[in-house]
Design an enzyme around this catalytic site. Structure first.
Site, PDB file in Angstrom:
ATOM      1  N   GLN A  78      -6.791  -4.093  43.656  1.00 15.52           N
ATOM      2  CA  GLN A  78      -6.248  -3.727  42.350  1.00 15.52           C
ATOM      3  C   GLN A  78      -6.385  -2.224  42.142  1.00 15.52           C
ATOM      4  O   GLN A  78      -7.310  -1.750  41.485  1.00 15.52           O
ATOM      5  CB  GLN A  78      -6.987  -4.499  41.259  1.00 15.52           C
ATOM      6  N   PHE A  79      -5.468  -1.478  42.699  1.00 14.31           N
ATOM      7  CA  PHE A  79      -5.443  -0.018  42.619  1.00 14.31           C
ATOM      8  C   PHE A  79      -5.545   0.481  41.178  1.00 14.31           C
ATOM      9  O   PHE A  79      -6.210   1.475  40.891  1.00 14.31           O
ATOM     10  CB  PHE A  79      -4.145   0.472  43.278  1.00 14.31           C
ATOM     11  N   THR A  80      -4.916  -0.216  40.253  1.00 16.01           N
ATOM     12  CA  THR A  80      -4.847   0.271  38.875  1.00 16.01           C
ATOM     13  C   THR A  80      -6.196   0.244  38.158  1.00 16.01           C
ATOM     14  O   THR A  80      -6.325   0.857  37.093  1.00 16.01           O
ATOM     15  CB  THR A  80      -3.805  -0.511  38.053  1.00 16.01           C
TER      16      THR A  80
END
Length: 146
Positions: A78-80
């Site tokens: 989950q980069f965000t």
């Protein structure tokens, strides 16, 4: 490292309309990596994910871990989670770790979970456009960071 941990009745992740990971009762873990994160933090996260008592016992109290219930764990990159929303209206990602390094930490987390438990450990596809479906049981959601 940041994890959003959701207690689920079931969860799945699809890429290009194909299911790549799915679990029944257990944990959906959204995993994000920031610049200062390194492999030394992984043992802490693995220990917490396996031992955090967030499943109900016979009296309905959160007293059981995912190991106690023999649940599954679905880990999704989950980069965000590294996004900074404090300034302006568009999140900044300056604090995110470079993708190649973040992927290595993600893969190491998954490997450690598999090595230290006999649970079903499923994953998404790092860096892919994924659709995550879940039934959040409770709802119960926690944020884990160190």
């Amino acid at each position: 490292m940041k994890c959003v941990i959701q207690r689920v009745s079931r969860a799945s992740v699809t890429v290009d309309q194909s299911t790549v990971g799915q679990i029944d009762r257990g944990l959906l873990v959204l995993f994000g990596v920031e610049k200062d994160d390194d492999a030394r933090q992984l043992d802490y996260h693995v220990g917490k994910l396996l031992k955090l008592r967030i499943f109900p016992d016979e009296q309905g109290k959160m007293n059981r871990s995912v190991q106690d219930i023999q649940g599954g764990i679905l880990v999704v990159s989950q980069f965000t989670l590294a996004g900074d929303c404090r300034k302006g209206n568009r999140p900044g990602f300056d604090n995110a770790k470079a993708p190649q390094e973040a992927e290595q930490l993600y893969l190491q987390l998954v490997e450690k979970l598999r090595e230290t438990s006999d649970l079903i450990i499923e994953t998404g596809v790092f860096g892919a456009d994924m659709q995550v479906s879940l039934i959040n049981d409770g709802p119960v959601t926690f944020i884990l960071e160190n």
